[in-house]
Design an enzyme around this catalytic site. Sequence first.
Site, PDB file in Angstrom:
ATOM      1  N   TYR A  60       0.832  -1.208   0.000  1.00  0.00           N
ATOM      2  CA  TYR A  60       0.000   0.000   0.000  1.00  0.00           C
ATOM      3  C   TYR A  60       0.865   1.256   0.000  1.00  0.00           C
ATOM      4  CZ  TYR A  60      -4.571  -2.185   0.803  1.00  0.00           C
ATOM      5  OH  TYR A  60      -5.736  -2.874   0.655  1.00  0.00           O
TER       6      TYR A  60
ATOM      7  N   HIS B 139      -7.702   5.732 -11.921  1.00  0.00           N
ATOM      8  CA  HIS B 139      -8.675   6.265 -12.876  1.00  0.00           C
ATOM      9  C   HIS B 139      -8.783   5.365 -14.103  1.00  0.00           C
ATOM     10  CE1 HIS B 139     -11.026   9.129 -15.133  1.00  0.00           C
ATOM     11  NE2 HIS B 139     -10.158   9.047 -16.118  1.00  0.00           N
TER      12      HIS B 139
END
Length: 259
Positions: A31, A46
């Site tokens: 992460y 996106h």
Amino acid sequence: MRFKLILIIDRNTKGDRIPLNYQYAASSLIYRILSNSGSEFSSWLHENGFQDDQRRFKLFTFSRLFMPRYSIEGPYLKILSNTVEWYISFLPDRSTQEFVQGLFREQSFELGDRRANIRFRVQSVEMLPSPVFTETMVFETLSPACIVRQEDDGSEKYISPDHPDATDIVRLNLLNKYRAFYGHDFPEERFPFYLRALTKPRSSLIAIKEGTPQESKIRGFMCRFELTAPLELVKIMYETGLGSKNSQGFGMSEDATNR
């Protein structure tokens, strides 16, 4: 999309031991590396449809560390070899190869905790070819598979892949992953779906956030298993892992159909 990382141990900087329960540290590391990429991370989210629901970002999994030589010293794992192999898998395909290889290439990082810590340097990042997916395949776990049954009192029970309830739980888990990734339900309501353990599952109890007030224990199982499902669901299982808690290092499996 699956990647094989070769990690070199930097013995001059840190030690050569990590906690046996290193999965939480490894998940946090992934992460952190992804998030620290800033605008690249936002673009990747996106392009893969994650802009409105970043929870889908959890659709990844990773293997245990594979090391040629090691020893166990109490609660620690002492790595005796100079390199280890580590496998990381992501469900998204679009732009993932360049993004992940760019992030991890020549990266240096520390893995462990205050008691035992190793500094690794990434020697190479290789994208692995996907298997030829069929509706029935044999897999071998590379990290323990966590299958969670919700009890009537709200608690969770970890069950083995050979438990009578495992097939239905895994089926629902994959349908939920499909909906999270594609934004709609799987188009078919009825289809053949079977999970069958081919070897006796070996239990593995792993501590998360070990040594802290938030410590919890998760039970997973290592085994060889056969999965029958629609091709898209088989692929999702391969890319994200079998069962739950995949982004914490559970359920990664490799194709073992021809072995």
